[in-house]
Design an enzyme around this catalytic site. Structure first.
Site, PDB file in Angstrom:
ATOM      1  N   SER A 146      76.032  23.513  -0.792  1.00 49.20           N
ATOM      2  CA  SER A 146      77.054  22.758  -0.838  1.00 49.20           C
ATOM      3  C   SER A 146      78.432  23.405  -1.155  1.00 49.20           C
ATOM      4  CB  SER A 146      76.895  21.514  -1.977  1.00 49.20           C
ATOM      5  OG  SER A 146      78.140  20.776  -1.999  1.00 49.20           O
ATOM      6  N   TYR A 160      76.687  19.572 -10.805  1.00 49.68           N
ATOM      7  CA  TYR A 160      76.272  19.728  -9.495  1.00 49.68           C
ATOM      8  C   TYR A 160      76.741  21.047  -9.004  1.00 49.68           C
ATOM      9  CZ  TYR A 160      75.761  18.609  -4.410  1.00 49.68           C
ATOM     10  OH  TYR A 160      75.591  18.966  -3.352  1.00 49.68           O
TER      11      TYR A 160
HETATM   12  N1  LIG Z   1      74.967  14.056   1.552  1.00 47.21           N
HETATM   13  C1  LIG Z   1      76.122  15.028   1.363  1.00 47.21           C
HETATM   14  O1  LIG Z   1      77.246  14.923   1.706  1.00 47.21           O
HETATM   15  C2  LIG Z   1      75.703  16.547   1.050  1.00 47.21           C
HETATM   16  C3  LIG Z   1      76.951  17.476   0.906  1.00 47.21           C
HETATM   17  C4  LIG Z   1      76.723  18.752   0.551  1.00 47.21           C
HETATM   18  C5  LIG Z   1      75.289  19.238   0.309  1.00 47.21           C
HETATM   19  N2  LIG Z   1      74.205  18.104   0.479  1.00 47.21           N
HETATM   20  C6  LIG Z   1      72.963  18.708   0.128  1.00 47.21           C
HETATM   21  O2  LIG Z   1      72.206  18.445   1.016  1.00 47.21           O
HETATM   22  C7  LIG Z   1      70.764  18.289   0.599  1.00 47.21           C
HETATM   23  C8  LIG Z   1      70.126  16.920   1.085  1.00 47.21           C
HETATM   24  O3  LIG Z   1      71.116  15.684   0.618  1.00 47.21           O
HETATM   25  P1  LIG Z   1      70.856  14.277   1.002  1.00 47.21           P
HETATM   26  O4  LIG Z   1      72.271  13.756   1.148  1.00 47.21           O
HETATM   27  O5  LIG Z   1      70.364  14.457   2.488  1.00 47.21           O
HETATM   28  O6  LIG Z   1      70.098  13.854   0.009  1.00 47.21           O
HETATM   29  P2  LIG Z   1      69.099  12.246   0.054  1.00 47.21           P
HETATM   30  O7  LIG Z   1      69.351  11.830  -1.357  1.00 47.21           O
HETATM   31  O8  LIG Z   1      69.501  11.468   1.319  1.00 47.21           O
HETATM   32  O9  LIG Z   1      67.623  12.777   0.277  1.00 47.21           O
HETATM   33  C9  LIG Z   1      67.051  13.705  -0.652  1.00 47.21           C
HETATM   34  C10 LIG Z   1      65.507  13.469  -0.514  1.00 47.21           C
HETATM   35  O10 LIG Z   1      65.196  14.153  -1.600  1.00 47.21           O
HETATM   36  C11 LIG Z   1      64.148  13.768  -2.334  1.00 47.21           C
HETATM   37  N3  LIG Z   1      63.795  14.337  -3.438  1.00 47.21           N
HETATM   38  C12 LIG Z   1      64.822  14.047  -4.585  1.00 47.21           C
HETATM   39  N4  LIG Z   1      64.186  14.822  -5.705  1.00 47.21           N
HETATM   40  C13 LIG Z   1      63.105  15.260  -5.267  1.00 47.21           C
HETATM   41  C14 LIG Z   1      62.136  16.280  -5.952  1.00 47.21           C
HETATM   42  N5  LIG Z   1      62.280  16.625  -7.199  1.00 47.21           N
HETATM   43  N6  LIG Z   1      61.026  16.861  -5.341  1.00 47.21           N
HETATM   44  C15 LIG Z   1      60.929  16.464  -3.988  1.00 47.21           C
HETATM   45  N7  LIG Z   1      61.745  15.602  -3.255  1.00 47.21           N
HETATM   46  C16 LIG Z   1      63.280  15.265  -4.041  1.00 47.21           C
HETATM   47  C17 LIG Z   1      64.440  12.209  -2.359  1.00 47.21           C
HETATM   48  O11 LIG Z   1      63.335  11.444  -2.676  1.00 47.21           O
HETATM   49  C18 LIG Z   1      65.157  12.071  -1.031  1.00 47.21           C
HETATM   50  O12 LIG Z   1      64.282  11.466   0.129  1.00 47.21           O
HETATM   51  C19 LIG Z   1      70.952  18.227  -0.968  1.00 47.21           C
HETATM   52  O13 LIG Z   1      70.592  19.636  -1.340  1.00 47.21           O
HETATM   53  C20 LIG Z   1      72.400  18.064  -1.196  1.00 47.21           C
HETATM   54  O14 LIG Z   1      72.896  18.837  -2.414  1.00 47.21           O
HETATM   55  C21 LIG Z   1      74.470  16.964   0.873  1.00 47.21           C
END
Ligand SMILES: NC(=O)c1ccc[n+]([C@@H]2O[C@H](COP(=O)([O-])OP(=O)(O)OC[C@H]3O[C@@H](n4cnc5c(N)ncnc54)[C@H](O)[C@@H]3O)[C@@H](O)[C@H]2O)c1
Length: 247
Positions: A146, A160
């Protein structure tokens, strides 16, 4: 170009959000995809959605912070599929939920939750998977990271951002140990993504491409890094952020 036929890809946290898009794009390029999630119903629904597109997908439930569970999952996957050629550590937002906490109010237990998932989860999986990649002389490790690792959001993301920065330090050092074995280790630095309320408004202000990022944007970049054509890209952090930060 960028075909992944015959490759097996494990994507953590792929039951929804960015991870599902990553799984979908990898499967569309021919990979057999393992949809991991903390929640069994999400892992199975994600795999089923891909199979309904005639793609090759299986669900695998495991908490990526639980070292033993990760090793057991990897052992079963290797027995069932013969290899894990691509590992994408996408799970980065704790399944138990999270909030924006100003640093002075954030308890150490919250710091631990971020570190356990973003750093230790990645390291557990790498220790479980890398021996088989090295033995086969081919592998791809990709961490979804991120821009929070390199900006001052002022939004209560200190723990984070620190955990994400630690994961980048790990990936960079790992790349130096595995490159000689045909294995690369890279990361993506995501900007504002489209799966939360208010993201479109923020992206319009911060990104030069005036929209929030989609799961398919993430998946396309990961397909490239996972592909045979990206063999010479190692230890890098690729920004996928609509141009919101350009260095
Ligand atoms: N959404 C954003 O704006 C954003 C921005 C920058 C980076 N990211 C990164 O992108 C990635 C995905 O984010 P997202 O927004 O799609 O998340 P999300 O919360 O929509 O989905 C994440 C999934 O991971 C699963 N999960 C959580 N903990 C877990 C564990 N211990 N073991 C296995 N599965 C687990 C959850 O059940 C969920 O289904 C993350 O690494 C996040 O840090 C997201």
């Amino acid at each position: 170009m960028f075909r992944l036929d015959g490759k097996v890809a494990l994507v953590s946290g792929a039951g929804r959000g960015m991870g599902f898009g990553v799984a979908q794009m990898l499967a569309r390029q021919g990979a057999t995809v393992i949809v991991n999630d903390f929640f069994a119903d999400r892992a199975e629904a994600g795999a089923e959605a891909l199979r309904s597109e005639d793609l090759k997908a299986f669900g695998a439930t495991a908490d990526m912070t639980d070292r033993e569970a990760v090793f057991v999952m990897v052992k079963h996957l290797l027995a069932d599929h013969g290899s894990i050629d691509v590992f994408v550590h996408n799970a980065g937002i704790p399944a138990q939920g999270w909030g924006y906490t100003p640093f002075l109010e954030s308890p150490p237990s919250e710091w631990d939750a971020w570190l356990q998932l973003n750093l230790h989860g990645l390291m557990h999986a790498c220790q479980a998977i890398l021996p088989s990649m090295i033995e086969r002389g081919w592998g791809r490790i990709i961490a979804v990271n991120s821009d929070a690792a390199r900006t001052a959001t002022g939004m209560g993301l200190c723990a984070y951002g620190a955990a994400k920065a630690a994961a980048i330090g790990f990936i960079r050092n790992l790349s130096g140990e595995v490159g000689r074995h045909g294995v690369t280790a890279n990361a993506l630095s995501l900007g504002t993504m489209n799966n939360w309320e208010g993201s479109a408004q923020i992206a319009r202000k911060t990104a030069s491409v005036k929209r929030a990022g989609s799961p398919q944007d993430v998946g396309a970049a990961i397909v490239y890094l996972a592909s045979p054509e990206a063999e010479w890209v190692n230890g890098q952090v690729l920004p996928v952020n609509g141009g919101s930060i350009v260095c």
